[in-house]
Scaffold this motif. Structure first.
Motif, mmCIF file in Angstrom:
data_model
loop_
_atom_site.group_PDB
_atom_site.id
_atom_site.type_symbol
_atom_site.label_atom_id
_atom_site.label_comp_id
_atom_site.label_asym_id
_atom_site.label_seq_id
_atom_site.Cartn_x
_atom_site.Cartn_y
_atom_site.Cartn_z
ATOM 1 N N VAL A 1 35.494 35.079 -59.648
ATOM 2 C CA VAL A 1 35.761 35.283 -58.225
ATOM 3 C C VAL A 1 36.332 34.035 -57.561
ATOM 4 O O VAL A 1 36.688 34.084 -56.379
ATOM 5 N N GLY A 2 36.416 32.950 -58.291
ATOM 6 C CA GLY A 2 36.963 31.735 -57.704
ATOM 7 C C GLY A 2 36.947 30.597 -58.683
ATOM 8 O O GLY A 2 36.414 30.697 -59.790
ATOM 9 N N GLU A 3 37.567 29.525 -58.253
ATOM 10 C CA GLU A 3 37.539 28.295 -59.036
ATOM 11 C C GLU A 3 37.641 27.135 -58.066
ATOM 12 O O GLU A 3 38.241 27.238 -57.001
ATOM 13 N N GLY A 4 37.007 26.052 -58.456
ATOM 14 C CA GLY A 4 37.029 24.872 -57.599
ATOM 15 C C GLY A 4 36.270 23.733 -58.242
ATOM 16 O O GLY A 4 35.711 23.863 -59.336
ATOM 17 N N ASP A 5 36.252 22.636 -57.549
ATOM 18 C CA ASP A 5 35.629 21.430 -58.070
ATOM 19 C C ASP A 5 34.142 21.394 -57.764
ATOM 20 O O ASP A 5 33.719 21.543 -56.615
ATOM 21 N N LEU A 6 33.352 21.228 -58.826
ATOM 22 C CA LEU A 6 31.910 21.032 -58.736
ATOM 23 C C LEU A 6 31.542 19.897 -59.680
ATOM 24 O O LEU A 6 32.236 19.657 -60.673
ATOM 25 N N GLU A 7 30.443 19.243 -59.378
ATOM 26 C CA GLU A 7 29.981 18.165 -60.247
ATOM 27 C C GLU A 7 29.613 18.752 -61.607
ATOM 28 O O GLU A 7 28.793 19.661 -61.692
ATOM 29 N N PRO A 8 30.214 18.255 -62.702
ATOM 30 C CA PRO A 8 29.904 18.814 -64.018
ATOM 31 C C PRO A 8 28.555 18.316 -64.539
ATOM 32 O O PRO A 8 28.091 17.246 -64.147
ATOM 33 N N ASP A 9 27.945 19.098 -65.414
ATOM 34 C CA ASP A 9 26.711 18.665 -66.069
ATOM 35 C C ASP A 9 26.973 17.475 -66.978
ATOM 36 O O ASP A 9 26.128 16.610 -67.140
ATOM 37 N N ASN A 10 28.140 17.465 -67.594
ATOM 38 C CA ASN A 10 28.512 16.382 -68.486
ATOM 39 C C ASN A 10 29.631 15.578 -67.828
ATOM 40 O O ASN A 10 30.690 16.133 -67.517
ATOM 41 N N PRO A 11 29.433 14.291 -67.620
ATOM 42 C CA PRO A 11 30.451 13.496 -66.924
ATOM 43 C C PRO A 11 31.786 13.391 -67.657
ATOM 44 O O PRO A 11 32.776 12.976 -67.054
ATOM 45 N N ILE A 12 31.849 13.794 -68.920
ATOM 46 C CA ILE A 12 33.135 13.759 -69.613
ATOM 47 C C ILE A 12 34.042 14.918 -69.202
ATOM 48 O O ILE A 12 35.226 14.920 -69.491
ATOM 49 N N ASP A 13 33.452 15.931 -68.520
ATOM 50 C CA ASP A 13 34.218 17.104 -68.115
ATOM 51 C C ASP A 13 34.903 16.890 -66.772
ATOM 52 O O ASP A 13 34.413 16.149 -65.923
ATOM 53 N N ALA A 14 35.989 17.598 -66.592
ATOM 54 C CA ALA A 14 36.677 17.611 -65.298
ATOM 55 C C ALA A 14 35.805 18.352 -64.285
ATOM 56 O O ALA A 14 34.855 19.055 -64.642
ATOM 57 N N LEU A 15 36.140 18.210 -63.037
ATOM 58 C CA LEU A 15 35.384 18.856 -61.966
ATOM 59 C C LEU A 15 35.620 20.362 -61.903
ATOM 60 O O LEU A 15 34.795 21.100 -61.355
ATOM 61 N N LEU A 16 36.743 20.850 -62.449
ATOM 62 C CA LEU A 16 37.105 22.254 -62.307
ATOM 63 C C LEU A 16 36.079 23.184 -62.941
ATOM 64 O O LEU A 16 35.746 23.067 -64.126
ATOM 65 N N HIS A 17 35.576 24.111 -62.129
ATOM 66 C CA HIS A 17 34.649 25.145 -62.566
ATOM 67 C C HIS A 17 35.210 26.507 -62.182
ATOM 68 O O HIS A 17 35.868 26.645 -61.166
ATOM 69 N N PHE A 18 34.912 27.501 -63.018
ATOM 70 C CA PHE A 18 35.179 28.887 -62.693
ATOM 71 C C PHE A 18 33.870 29.477 -62.176
ATOM 72 O O PHE A 18 32.798 29.199 -62.720
ATOM 73 N N ILE A 19 33.959 30.288 -61.151
ATOM 74 C CA ILE A 19 32.781 30.924 -60.569
ATOM 75 C C ILE A 19 32.825 32.404 -60.918
ATOM 76 O O ILE A 19 33.808 33.095 -60.629
ATOM 77 N N TYR A 20 31.756 32.863 -61.547
ATOM 78 C CA TYR A 20 31.633 34.276 -61.934
ATOM 79 C C TYR A 20 30.554 34.942 -61.086
ATOM 80 O O TYR A 20 29.605 34.302 -60.658
ATOM 81 N N ARG A 21 30.737 36.245 -60.886
ATOM 82 C CA ARG A 21 29.794 37.002 -60.059
ATOM 83 C C ARG A 21 29.758 38.450 -60.514
ATOM 84 O O ARG A 21 30.758 39.002 -60.952
ATOM 85 N N VAL A 22 28.583 39.014 -60.410
ATOM 86 C CA VAL A 22 28.406 40.456 -60.577
ATOM 87 C C VAL A 22 27.458 40.893 -59.474
ATOM 88 O O VAL A 22 26.456 40.229 -59.191
ATOM 89 N N ASP A 23 27.815 41.977 -58.804
ATOM 90 C CA ASP A 23 26.989 42.510 -57.736
ATOM 91 C C ASP A 23 25.991 43.521 -58.280
ATOM 92 O O ASP A 23 26.230 44.142 -59.324
ATOM 93 N N ARG A 24 24.896 43.667 -57.557
ATOM 94 C CA ARG A 24 23.896 44.652 -57.936
ATOM 95 C C ARG A 24 24.571 46.015 -58.087
ATOM 96 O O ARG A 24 25.362 46.410 -57.218
ATOM 97 N N PRO A 25 24.305 46.746 -59.164
ATOM 98 C CA PRO A 25 24.903 48.067 -59.322
ATOM 99 C C PRO A 25 24.587 48.960 -58.115
ATOM 100 O O PRO A 25 23.482 48.908 -57.566
ATOM 101 N N GLY A 26 25.573 49.722 -57.698
ATOM 102 C CA GLY A 26 25.410 50.630 -56.583
ATOM 103 C C GLY A 26 25.678 50.014 -55.225
ATOM 104 O O GLY A 26 25.588 50.690 -54.218
ATOM 105 N N ARG A 27 26.021 48.746 -55.188
ATOM 106 C CA ARG A 27 26.313 48.072 -53.914
ATOM 107 C C ARG A 27 27.757 48.212 -53.586
ATOM 108 O O ARG A 27 28.625 48.172 -54.354
#
Length: 179
Positions: A153-179
């Motif tokens: 659902v998006g992508e953007g810069d977040l602090e990585p768990d491992n400092p060797i990684d770039a800031l870019l993260h993908f954001i995934y989402r699933v909504d409650r079924p039936g919503r």
């Protein structure tokens, strides 16, 4: 069959050994001394944390760990996400690992994610969605999320768990079924 229970004090040596595995250490980047494992996972084991650390089993054998929490309980994680994507009230976040390197690459991560999603809908009736930020470089992880039915659902810069990684993260989402 995938099952789980809350992580217990006696499980911490196993978790320590998993955190030391190169395929886990690469993405979790966690200090692996027993003192650090006790410091970081002990509060959850003792019920002092709002989030859950769940030991996952495959046919009664330990497989991995799933962390599940309501994002509202962790504003330090919620606020940066909200700068990138819409995060509705009631959002839940998960993180996960497979401990044994011999079990990686066989679709078990996808099965584990699917099982925790189903359990989340059953156990947390006020959960509106599950949101997972993942390092863009962690291809296996975001592919497992997609195979489990989550959508990017998006992508953007977040602090990585491992400092060797770039800031870019993908954001995934699933909504409650039936919503």
């Amino acid at each position: 069959m995938i099952t789980w229970r809350r992580l217990a004090h006696d499980d911490l040596p196993l978790l320590k050994s998993w955190l030391e595995q190169p395929h886990v250490a690469r993405w979790w980047n966690h200090e692996t001394s027993m003192e650090a494992v006790l410091r970081d996972f002990g509060p959850s084991v003792r019920g002092e944390e709002p989030g859950e650390d769940l030991l996952v089993f495959l046919d009664h054998d330990p497989l991995g760990l799933v962390q599940r929490s309501r994002l509202a309980d962790y504003p330090e994680e919620l606020e940066p996400l909200k700068e990138i994507v819409d995060v509705p009230e009631g959002a839940v976040q998960i993180d996960y690992l497979i401990g044994d390197p011999a079990r990686v690459g066989h679709g078990l991560g996808t099965s584990m994610i699917g099982a925790i999603l189903e359990r989340t809908w059953n156990e947390l009736p006020d959960a509106t969605c599950v949101v997972v930020p993942v390092s863009a470089a962690n291809i296996a992880s975001w592919r497992a999320l997609e195979k489990a039915g989550m959508r990017r659902v998006g992508e953007g810069d977040l602090e990585p768990d491992n400092p060797i990684d770039a800031l870019l993260h993908f954001i995934y989402r699933v909504d409650r079924p039936g919503r």
